[in-house]
Write a protein that holds these residues in place. Structure first.
Motif, PDB file in Angstrom:
ATOM      1  N   LEU B  38     106.254 -45.520 191.792  1.00 10.18           N
ATOM      2  CA  LEU B  38     107.066 -46.045 190.693  1.00 10.18           C
ATOM      3  C   LEU B  38     108.499 -46.350 191.132  1.00 10.18           C
ATOM      4  O   LEU B  38     109.116 -47.303 190.660  1.00 10.18           O
ATOM      5  N   ALA B  39     108.989 -45.546 192.080  1.00 10.35           N
ATOM      6  CA  ALA B  39     110.360 -45.745 192.573  1.00 10.35           C
ATOM      7  C   ALA B  39     110.487 -47.053 193.342  1.00 10.35           C
ATOM      8  O   ALA B  39     111.556 -47.635 193.428  1.00 10.35           O
ATOM      9  N   GLN B  40     109.354 -47.517 193.903  1.00  7.48           N
ATOM     10  CA  GLN B  40     109.387 -48.726 194.722  1.00  7.48           C
ATOM     11  C   GLN B  40     108.918 -49.969 193.985  1.00  7.48           C
ATOM     12  O   GLN B  40     109.137 -51.088 194.445  1.00  7.48           O
ATOM     13  N   ALA B  41     108.247 -49.786 192.863  1.00  2.85           N
ATOM     14  CA  ALA B  41     107.616 -50.911 192.181  1.00  2.85           C
ATOM     15  C   ALA B  41     108.609 -51.685 191.322  1.00  2.85           C
ATOM     16  O   ALA B  41     109.538 -51.094 190.765  1.00  2.85           O
ATOM     17  N   ASN B  42     108.407 -52.988 191.187  1.00  2.80           N
ATOM     18  CA  ASN B  42     109.292 -53.769 190.321  1.00  2.80           C
ATOM     19  C   ASN B  42     108.894 -53.593 188.854  1.00  2.80           C
ATOM     20  O   ASN B  42     107.884 -52.967 188.542  1.00  2.80           O
ATOM     21  N   ARG B  43     109.685 -54.180 187.971  1.00  3.49           N
ATOM     22  CA  ARG B  43     109.513 -53.892 186.536  1.00  3.49           C
ATOM     23  C   ARG B  43     108.205 -54.397 185.950  1.00  3.49           C
ATOM     24  O   ARG B  43     107.828 -54.030 184.849  1.00  3.49           O
ATOM     25  N   PHE B  44     107.480 -55.248 186.684  1.00  2.57           N
ATOM     26  CA  PHE B  44     106.186 -55.738 186.184  1.00  2.57           C
ATOM     27  C   PHE B  44     105.015 -54.902 186.704  1.00  2.57           C
ATOM     28  O   PHE B  44     103.865 -55.211 186.440  1.00  2.57           O
ATOM     29  N   LYS B  67     101.073 -38.851 182.257  1.00  2.00           N
ATOM     30  CA  LYS B  67     101.405 -38.062 181.067  1.00  2.00           C
ATOM     31  C   LYS B  67     102.014 -36.721 181.484  1.00  2.00           C
ATOM     32  O   LYS B  67     102.935 -36.216 180.840  1.00  2.00           O
ATOM     33  N   ALA B  68     101.462 -36.152 182.557  1.00  2.00           N
ATOM     34  CA  ALA B  68     101.986 -34.881 183.067  1.00  2.00           C
ATOM     35  C   ALA B  68     103.429 -35.063 183.542  1.00  2.00           C
ATOM     36  O   ALA B  68     104.296 -34.214 183.285  1.00  2.00           O
ATOM     37  N   LEU B  69     103.683 -36.191 184.216  1.00  3.75           N
ATOM     38  CA  LEU B  69     105.043 -36.475 184.688  1.00  3.75           C
ATOM     39  C   LEU B  69     106.002 -36.683 183.519  1.00  3.75           C
ATOM     40  O   LEU B  69     107.156 -36.255 183.570  1.00  3.75           O
ATOM     41  N   ALA B  70     105.508 -37.348 182.468  1.00  5.23           N
ATOM     42  CA  ALA B  70     106.345 -37.606 181.295  1.00  5.23           C
ATOM     43  C   ALA B  70     106.664 -36.291 180.575  1.00  5.23           C
ATOM     44  O   ALA B  70     107.783 -36.061 180.128  1.00  5.23           O
ATOM     45  N   ARG B  71     105.635 -35.415 180.515  1.00  6.01           N
ATOM     46  CA  ARG B  71     105.792 -34.114 179.862  1.00  6.01           C
ATOM     47  C   ARG B  71     106.907 -33.314 180.536  1.00  6.01           C
ATOM     48  O   ARG B  71     107.637 -32.579 179.891  1.00  6.01           O
ATOM     49  N   LYS B  72     107.012 -33.482 181.866  1.00 11.43           N
ATOM     50  CA  LYS B  72     108.004 -32.719 182.621  1.00 11.43           C
ATOM     51  C   LYS B  72     109.291 -33.508 182.849  1.00 11.43           C
ATOM     52  O   LYS B  72     110.127 -33.128 183.659  1.00 11.43           O
ATOM     53  N   ASP B  73     109.392 -34.637 182.154  1.00 14.44           N
ATOM     54  CA  ASP B  73     110.632 -35.418 182.136  1.00 14.44           C
ATOM     55  C   ASP B  73     110.998 -36.065 183.476  1.00 14.44           C
ATOM     56  O   ASP B  73     112.159 -36.228 183.791  1.00 14.44           O
ATOM     57  N   VAL B  75     109.455 -39.097 184.219  1.00 15.09           N
ATOM     58  CA  VAL B  75     109.367 -40.513 183.871  1.00 15.09           C
ATOM     59  C   VAL B  75     109.447 -40.677 182.355  1.00 15.09           C
ATOM     60  O   VAL B  75     109.246 -39.722 181.607  1.00 15.09           O
ATOM     61  N   SER B  76     109.766 -41.901 181.927  1.00 14.77           N
ATOM     62  CA  SER B  76     109.779 -42.194 180.499  1.00 14.77           C
ATOM     63  C   SER B  76     108.724 -43.255 180.202  1.00 14.77           C
ATOM     64  O   SER B  76     108.455 -44.123 181.034  1.00 14.77           O
ATOM     65  N   GLU B  77     108.110 -43.163 179.029  1.00 16.17           N
ATOM     66  CA  GLU B  77     107.077 -44.133 178.646  1.00 16.17           C
ATOM     67  C   GLU B  77     107.699 -45.253 177.828  1.00 16.17           C
ATOM     68  O   GLU B  77     108.517 -45.005 176.942  1.00 16.17           O
ATOM     69  N   LEU B  78     107.300 -46.475 178.138  1.00 16.36           N
ATOM     70  CA  LEU B  78     107.840 -47.603 177.403  1.00 16.36           C
ATOM     71  C   LEU B  78     106.746 -48.642 177.192  1.00 16.36           C
ATOM     72  O   LEU B  78     106.088 -49.073 178.144  1.00 16.36           O
ATOM     73  N   ARG B  79     106.524 -49.023 175.938  1.00 11.69           N
ATOM     74  CA  ARG B  79     105.528 -50.044 175.627  1.00 11.69           C
ATOM     75  C   ARG B  79     106.116 -51.414 175.932  1.00 11.69           C
ATOM     76  O   ARG B  79     107.238 -51.706 175.514  1.00 11.69           O
ATOM     77  N   TYR B  86     100.236 -53.087 177.723  1.00 10.71           N
ATOM     78  CA  TYR B  86     100.811 -52.432 178.893  1.00 10.71           C
ATOM     79  C   TYR B  86     101.846 -51.371 178.561  1.00 10.71           C
ATOM     80  O   TYR B  86     102.615 -51.495 177.613  1.00 10.71           O
ATOM     81  N   MET B  87     101.848 -50.338 179.400  1.00 10.35           N
ATOM     82  CA  MET B  87     102.904 -49.332 179.352  1.00 10.35           C
ATOM     83  C   MET B  87     103.742 -49.525 180.610  1.00 10.35           C
ATOM     84  O   MET B  87     103.226 -49.943 181.645  1.00 10.35           O
ATOM     85  N   SER B  88     105.013 -49.175 180.529  1.00 10.99           N
ATOM     86  CA  SER B  88     105.842 -49.153 181.730  1.00 10.99           C
ATOM     87  C   SER B  88     106.391 -47.746 181.903  1.00 10.99           C
ATOM     88  O   SER B  88     107.052 -47.214 181.008  1.00 10.99           O
TER      89      SER B  88
END
Lengths: 186, 186
Positions: B38-44, B67-73, B75-79, B86-88
């Motif tokens: 995710l750190a290397q990927a572009n916004r698409f 989801k596990a990463l989001a739970r532990k803060d 990453v953030s989820e964005l529709r 798609y989710m980002s």
DNA sequence: TATCTTTAGTAGCGACTCGAAACTATTGCA
DNA sequence: TGCAATAGTTTCGAGTCGCTACTAAAGATA
């Protein structure tokens, strides 16, 4: 992005894709890795602690994996006679058959020209040795590349355990192996 | 034991030892691999299906990991607005910090001379490309190496999505990337 | 425009991995 | 003889992993 990170990402990604490909009916990638190690290890190197050290995991975790393999009849459990603390996990017929299955990674590697393969194997070996040095890990090389190995008239000899080695045994993995320095020879 | 099997064993063993080393307080190797992508990927290219394809796993499995990463803060989820399927998953500050930690494998790689590193990176790249070809997998390369990439006066341009790219974006990973043939250029 | 069809994300399931800690049996050493 | 080290195991909690089934959104077709 540093080149070191690029290479790490490549190794991990290749390994993950290979793992995904290597799932079979009732054998997961970890179980297959353990089975593959046991198929190559000599009779003194088939204990849970040896597999654990080879694959960089703990004895507890590997104990569970080996029990799972035994439950599914891929390996048999045997208590060592000389030192009763040790177990020896040996492949069953079913286990041996399972190690012979091919997979996409090996197929891909098979199409390479020898120069590319040699260079790749050499590079990966250096990576591994360097990591093991930092981690105090053992090499788990073959007897034939070991400092304790002595080549006799017709068969080899292990100077550490003071036993003679059958031809097939000289190319098996040993947990006691100490890699010879480059150029060194018996 | 074939050379192909030797190389496969090396790659998997190095990856396992690296994984064992990379456990941290509350981040396991899989979560770290996803975070690193995710750190290397572009916004698409930050949707569960993209991470799953990159790491060779299923959407279901990767959904759980994210989801596990989001739970532990981390990453953030964005529709996504344009396509609401798609989710980002974007890195939080905590997530960005976590990707910067060094590890034994990178340290080992850091001590190599450039010739060895280059040769290793090249060899691993060929392995990966060959595997992807068999698997119908996508390359996930950088925009700058893509057939759709056009270098303008001051900034790049993506001919597939018809958008101009910021300098930093040209070196990010894109899930649509189609590698240029060797020698080919815009 | 109305209806497939495909694609994306997700929940739930069962088997299992994984590190850590606690525990037993055996061996080695002082 | 006693104690430390070593090997294997078990249990715990979190999470991976493929799989199936499901919903929602977007595309394609008629």
């Amino acid at each position: 992005m540093t080149q070191a990170l690029k290479i790490r990402t490549l190794i991990n990604r290749i390994s993950r894709i290979d793992a995904a490909d290597s799932w079979s009916d009732d054998l997961n990638p970890t179980q297959l890795a353990a089975l593959s190690y046991l198929a190559q290890a000599n009779r003194f190197s088939r204990a849970p602690s040896h597999v654990a050290a080879f694959l960089g995991t703990t004895r507890g975790t590997m104990s569970q994996t080996l029990k799972a393999l035994a439950r599914k009849d891929y390996v048999s459990e045997l208590r060592t006679e000389t030192d009763k603390r040790y177990m020896s996990y040996d492949l069953t017929v079913k286990g041996q058959a399972a190690t012979k299955r091919s997979n996409p990674l090996e197929k891909a590697l098979g199409t390479f020209n020898p120069a590319t393969s040699d260079s790749l194997e050499h590079g990966l070996n250096i990576v591994l040795q360097t990591m093991l040095l930092v981690n105090n890990g053992r090499a788990f090389g073959q007897c034939i590349d070991c400092s304790y190995y002595q080549s006799g008239a017709s068969k080899g000899y292990c100077a550490l355990l003071s036993i003679s080695l059958k031809p097939t045994e000289t190319k098996q993995i040993c947990h006691e192996q100490v890699p010879m320095q480059a150029g060194q020879s018996t």
